[in-house]
Design a protein around this motif. Sequence first.
Motif, PDB file in Angstrom:
ATOM      1  N   GLN A   1      30.266  76.437 -31.613  1.00  0.00           N
ATOM      2  CA  GLN A   1      29.266  77.326 -32.202  1.00  0.00           C
ATOM      3  C   GLN A   1      29.519  78.745 -31.725  1.00  0.00           C
ATOM      4  OE1 GLN A   1      26.717  76.556 -34.336  1.00  0.00           O
ATOM      5  NE2 GLN A   1      27.469  74.451 -34.460  1.00  0.00           N
ATOM      6  N   MET A   2      29.241  79.708 -32.580  1.00  0.00           N
ATOM      7  CA  MET A   2      29.357  81.124 -32.235  1.00  0.00           C
ATOM      8  C   MET A   2      28.598  81.400 -30.943  1.00  0.00           C
ATOM      9  SD  MET A   2      28.633  84.210 -34.901  1.00  0.00           S
ATOM     10  CE  MET A   2      26.913  83.808 -35.051  1.00  0.00           C
ATOM     11  N   GLY A   3      29.202  82.152 -30.053  1.00  0.00           N
ATOM     12  CA  GLY A   3      28.554  82.493 -28.793  1.00  0.00           C
ATOM     13  C   GLY A   3      28.888  81.546 -27.648  1.00  0.00           C
ATOM     14  N   GLN A   4      29.475  80.405 -27.969  1.00  0.00           N
ATOM     15  CA  GLN A   4      29.830  79.451 -26.931  1.00  0.00           C
ATOM     16  C   GLN A   4      31.166  79.819 -26.289  1.00  0.00           C
ATOM     17  OE1 GLN A   4      27.911  76.592 -25.920  1.00  0.00           O
ATOM     18  NE2 GLN A   4      26.466  77.880 -27.027  1.00  0.00           N
ATOM     19  N   GLU A   5      31.353  79.333 -25.087  1.00  0.00           N
ATOM     20  CA  GLU A   5      32.619  79.532 -24.378  1.00  0.00           C
ATOM     21  C   GLU A   5      33.570  78.380 -24.713  1.00  0.00           C
ATOM     22  OE1 GLU A   5      32.774  80.527 -19.984  1.00  0.00           O
ATOM     23  OE2 GLU A   5      33.549  78.463 -19.928  1.00  0.00           O
ATOM     24  N   VAL A   6      34.829  78.700 -24.872  1.00  0.00           N
ATOM     25  CA  VAL A   6      35.827  77.635 -25.047  1.00  0.00           C
ATOM     26  C   VAL A   6      36.986  77.869 -24.086  1.00  0.00           C
ATOM     27  CG1 VAL A   6      35.301  77.145 -27.464  1.00  0.00           C
ATOM     28  CG2 VAL A   6      37.035  78.840 -26.918  1.00  0.00           C
ATOM     29  N   ILE A   7      37.591  76.779 -23.683  1.00  0.00           N
ATOM     30  CA  ILE A   7      38.800  76.844 -22.864  1.00  0.00           C
ATOM     31  C   ILE A   7      39.882  76.045 -23.559  1.00  0.00           C
ATOM     32  CG2 ILE A   7      39.877  76.269 -20.654  1.00  0.00           C
ATOM     33  CD1 ILE A   7      37.140  76.607 -19.341  1.00  0.00           C
TER      34      ILE A   7
ATOM     35  N   SER B   1      32.629  84.216 -25.219  1.00  0.00           N
ATOM     36  CA  SER B   1      31.555  84.139 -26.201  1.00  0.00           C
ATOM     37  C   SER B   1      32.199  84.234 -27.574  1.00  0.00           C
ATOM     38  CB  SER B   1      30.553  85.271 -25.971  1.00  0.00           C
ATOM     39  OG  SER B   1      29.551  85.250 -26.970  1.00  0.00           O
ATOM     40  N   THR B   2      32.450  83.089 -28.174  1.00  0.00           N
ATOM     41  CA  THR B   2      33.259  83.071 -29.395  1.00  0.00           C
ATOM     42  C   THR B   2      32.559  83.738 -30.577  1.00  0.00           C
ATOM     43  OG1 THR B   2      32.408  80.828 -29.761  1.00  0.00           O
ATOM     44  CG2 THR B   2      34.623  81.024 -28.819  1.00  0.00           C
ATOM     45  N   LYS B   3      33.390  84.345 -31.422  1.00  0.00           N
ATOM     46  CA  LYS B   3      32.910  84.957 -32.651  1.00  0.00           C
ATOM     47  C   LYS B   3      33.539  84.205 -33.823  1.00  0.00           C
ATOM     48  CE  LYS B   3      33.263  89.597 -30.587  1.00  0.00           C
ATOM     49  NZ  LYS B   3      34.324  89.432 -29.633  1.00  0.00           N
TER      50      LYS B   3
ATOM     51  N   GLY C   1      49.904  73.893 -30.793  1.00  0.00           N
ATOM     52  CA  GLY C   1      48.744  74.690 -31.186  1.00  0.00           C
ATOM     53  C   GLY C   1      47.424  73.970 -31.040  1.00  0.00           C
ATOM     54  N   THR C   2      46.381  74.766 -30.860  1.00  0.00           N
ATOM     55  CA  THR C   2      44.998  74.284 -30.919  1.00  0.00           C
ATOM     56  C   THR C   2      44.319  75.023 -32.048  1.00  0.00           C
ATOM     57  OG1 THR C   2      44.782  73.789 -28.562  1.00  0.00           O
ATOM     58  CG2 THR C   2      42.750  74.249 -29.771  1.00  0.00           C
ATOM     59  N   ARG C   3      43.764  74.255 -32.992  1.00  0.00           N
ATOM     60  CA  ARG C   3      43.020  74.889 -34.077  1.00  0.00           C
ATOM     61  C   ARG C   3      41.588  75.079 -33.608  1.00  0.00           C
ATOM     62  NH1 ARG C   3      43.911  76.250 -38.871  1.00  0.00           N
ATOM     63  NH2 ARG C   3      45.864  75.100 -39.041  1.00  0.00           N
ATOM     64  N   LEU C   4      41.166  76.332 -33.501  1.00  0.00           N
ATOM     65  CA  LEU C   4      39.802  76.649 -33.088  1.00  0.00           C
ATOM     66  C   LEU C   4      38.981  77.031 -34.311  1.00  0.00           C
ATOM     67  CD1 LEU C   4      37.674  77.208 -30.859  1.00  0.00           C
ATOM     68  CD2 LEU C   4      38.511  79.563 -30.805  1.00  0.00           C
ATOM     69  N   THR C   5      37.890  76.342 -34.494  1.00  0.00           N
ATOM     70  CA  THR C   5      36.965  76.649 -35.586  1.00  0.00           C
ATOM     71  C   THR C   5      35.636  77.060 -34.988  1.00  0.00           C
ATOM     72  OG1 THR C   5      38.034  75.007 -37.012  1.00  0.00           O
ATOM     73  CG2 THR C   5      35.849  75.769 -37.666  1.00  0.00           C
ATOM     74  N   VAL C   6      35.209  78.287 -35.283  1.00  0.00           N
ATOM     75  CA  VAL C   6      33.933  78.794 -34.781  1.00  0.00           C
ATOM     76  C   VAL C   6      32.935  78.809 -35.933  1.00  0.00           C
ATOM     77  CG1 VAL C   6      32.744  80.690 -33.625  1.00  0.00           C
ATOM     78  CG2 VAL C   6      35.158  80.214 -33.097  1.00  0.00           C
ATOM     79  N   LEU C   7      31.826  78.100 -35.742  1.00  0.00           N
ATOM     80  CA  LEU C   7      30.821  77.990 -36.813  1.00  0.00           C
ATOM     81  C   LEU C   7      29.645  78.937 -36.571  1.00  0.00           C
ATOM     82  CD1 LEU C   7      30.759  74.090 -37.077  1.00  0.00           C
ATOM     83  CD2 LEU C   7      32.065  75.704 -38.472  1.00  0.00           C
TER      84      LEU C   7
END
Lengths: 110, 114
Positions: B14-20, B81-83, B108-114
Amino acid sequence: SQQGEEDPQALSIQEGENATMNCSYKTSINNLQWYRQNSGRGLVHLILIRSNEREKHSGRLRVTLDTSKKSSSLLITASRAADTASYFCATDPLDSKLTFGKGITLSVRP
Amino acid sequence: EPEVTQTPSHQVTQMGQEVILRCVPISNHLYFYWYRQILGQKVEFLVSFYNNEISEKSEIFDDQFSVERPDGSNFTLKIRSTKLEDSAMYFCASRLAGSTDTQYFGPGTRLTVL
């Protein structure tokens, strides 16, 4: 400035034909690398050519480099359907990060 | 043949979350990189890392991004804080040494931010 611009943007050939892809760049380079990417997948390194080399072969791949024209070409001989992918050239100026072009979409028809 | 590995292969957040995003470079390599590829666009350099510090970063790599090599094998990219516009494929790469060596990329890692 833009580095590693490939042409054509898309290429469609019949299996068994040769595919030639070109790449132009603007600044001085240490080496130039070609990568392949199957749809949605990772980048597979194909071949690296150093700035003091003019031609290099690897299996069905032949790469040339003309530093005076700041261009490179990738030739795939006797193409196969499995060669269908996007191909990118990536230039390595003198500071080690790679700069990629937009890529060439190669379709090899069986 | 040794290869660069990355986990996860796909991350949805989700938007605003941290990812590693995690990477295991080839074991004897000394130089590490993160690149990203937004769908349909070029592969873009984010950051390079050598000798436990950032050696170069692009304009994309702002304060929301950080990298770490927490142990002798992992190399991570954190987005604080993902956008939405962070949605992309993120590639890790490693290189043995010397600017004439090949950079080997992970899947690769596919990152999807909702």
